[in-house]
Design an enzyme around this catalytic site. Structure first.
Site, PDB file in Angstrom:
ATOM      1  N   THR A  45       0.552  -1.530   0.079  1.00 36.52           N
ATOM      2  CA  THR A  45       0.146  -0.049   0.269  1.00 36.52           C
ATOM      3  C   THR A  45       0.717   1.310  -0.127  1.00 36.52           C
ATOM      4  OG1 THR A  45      -1.797  -1.305   1.349  1.00 36.52           O
ATOM      5  CG2 THR A  45      -2.351   0.609   1.149  1.00 36.52           C
ATOM      6  N   TYR A 140       5.312 -12.641   4.883  1.00 40.73           N
ATOM      7  CA  TYR A 140       3.509 -12.112   3.553  1.00 40.73           C
ATOM      8  C   TYR A 140       3.477 -12.539   2.739  1.00 40.73           C
ATOM      9  CZ  TYR A 140       1.463  -7.681   1.382  1.00 40.73           C
ATOM     10  OH  TYR A 140       0.453  -7.151   1.034  1.00 40.73           O
ATOM     11  N   LYS A 169       1.701 -12.290   7.773  1.00 38.79           N
ATOM     12  CA  LYS A 169       0.829 -11.879   6.915  1.00 38.79           C
ATOM     13  C   LYS A 169      -0.166 -12.724   6.068  1.00 38.79           C
ATOM     14  CE  LYS A 169      -0.359  -7.773   4.621  1.00 38.79           C
ATOM     15  NZ  LYS A 169       0.097  -5.978   3.805  1.00 38.79           N
ATOM     16  N   ILE A 210      -3.266  -6.335   9.003  1.00 39.75           N
ATOM     17  CA  ILE A 210      -2.559  -5.270   8.447  1.00 39.75           C
ATOM     18  C   ILE A 210      -3.430  -4.752   7.689  1.00 39.75           C
ATOM     19  CG2 ILE A 210      -0.397  -4.754   6.946  1.00 39.75           C
ATOM     20  CD1 ILE A 210       0.471  -7.004   8.592  1.00 39.75           C
TER      21      ILE A 210
END
Length: 300
Positions: A45, A140, A169, A210
């Protein structure tokens, strides 16, 4: 990793496309004052793929400086989970060492994108990075972007064999993966990386989120997570359902295109600027975002 609710921060740019450091600091302080446990600079992001190495490090530095100098409402300090992902192990390693040196609480490392490593390659990549630092490491997994998944056996092997790999994540979109990871290793911390699945992941063994939506609505994301941690299923579900339309609108185009425009429309950033190859959202998307923000009484 002593945190549960966090936002994957956007990186605001000025009109000349340089990083707007003052706006970045303001956004982080807003996260602190609205109840988030942690912030995550320079992840997906945060447009890390189009930041220079120097800019990447500076964003981590700003996050750490801001969190150290600004107390939360409970007089504690918001944690920093620094994004250090790259498709070059050497670059991730360099960023990881830098993040640790300047005071990051933990690091988030996305799987290498484009080069599509084998499972053994992923194992060696993460092991090499984790062994270069002492702070906790979060894997991740986001195969829709990287082209390769950290398969469950690989993730479990990393957790079992590398002491400071503590969490993952999950942005695979698979609840089966989440339940499988939790079934085999209860102490392997799972964080939702899919806003639409936050509630489901939290009640399938997850311990935190998250969030992209958290840039705009940190208070509600924090409330949902806190309800889930107290096993208040119905209350958490009510908040998740309340956020449904917003979650949908913020992913109608490639993240972070909609969230940056939404933040601009809400008056939280001055410029909804993007670096190529990302471009501004379509007129239809802007109209949808305006309608959705009106629905949530963010704008009149």
């Amino acid at each position: 990793m002593q945190f549960h609710s966090s936002s994957a921060l956007i990186t605001p740019f000025k009109k000349d496309l340089s990083v707007d450091e003052a706006a970045y600091e303001t956004l982080i302080k807003r996260q602190i004052f609205q109840g988030m446990d942690a912030c995550v600079p320079v992840g997906t992001t945060g447009e890390s793929a189009t930041l220079t190495h120097k800019e990447h490090m500076r964003c981590i530095e700003i996050a750490i400086e801001t969190c150290k100098s600004t107390k939360t409402p409970s007089n504690s300090r918001m944690k920093v989970l620094a994004g250090v992902g790259s498709n070059a192990t050497s670059e991730s390693l360099s960023l990881a060492k830098f993040a640790q040196k300047i005071g990051a609480d933990a690091i988030l490392c996305v799987s290498p994108y484009y080069n599509r490593p084998t499972q053994q390659g992923l194992f060696e990549h993460y092991k090499t990075i984790a062994q270069s630092v002492e702070i906790p490491v979060m894997l991740y997994d986001v195969p829709s972007r990287t082209g390769v998944s950290i398969e469950v056996p690989t993730a479990l092997k990393l957790f079992r064999e590398v002491p400071n790999i503590k969490a993952i994540k999950e942005a695979s979109g698979s609840l089966k993966r989440v339940t499988e990871l939790h079934y085999y290793e209860k102490d392997f911390k799972i964080f939702s990386g899919e806003d639409s699945l936050n509630h489901s992941i939290m009640f399938s063994g997850g311990c935190g989120v998250i969030s992209v939506t958290g840039n705009l609505m940190p208070n509600l994301i924090s409330q949902m997570v806190n309800c889930a941690l107290k096993f208040e299923y119905q209350q958490a579900l009510e908040i998740q359902n309340k956020l449904f339309d917003l979650h949908q609108a913020l992913f109608v185009e490639t993240n972070p295109i909609p969230i940056k425009m939404a933040m601009h429309l809400a008056g939280l950033i001055e410029n909804p600027s993007y670096r190529l190859p990302l471009v501004a959202p379509s007129k239809e998307t802007i109209k949808l975002l305006e309608k959705t923000l009106q629905q949530y009484e963010v704008i009149a």
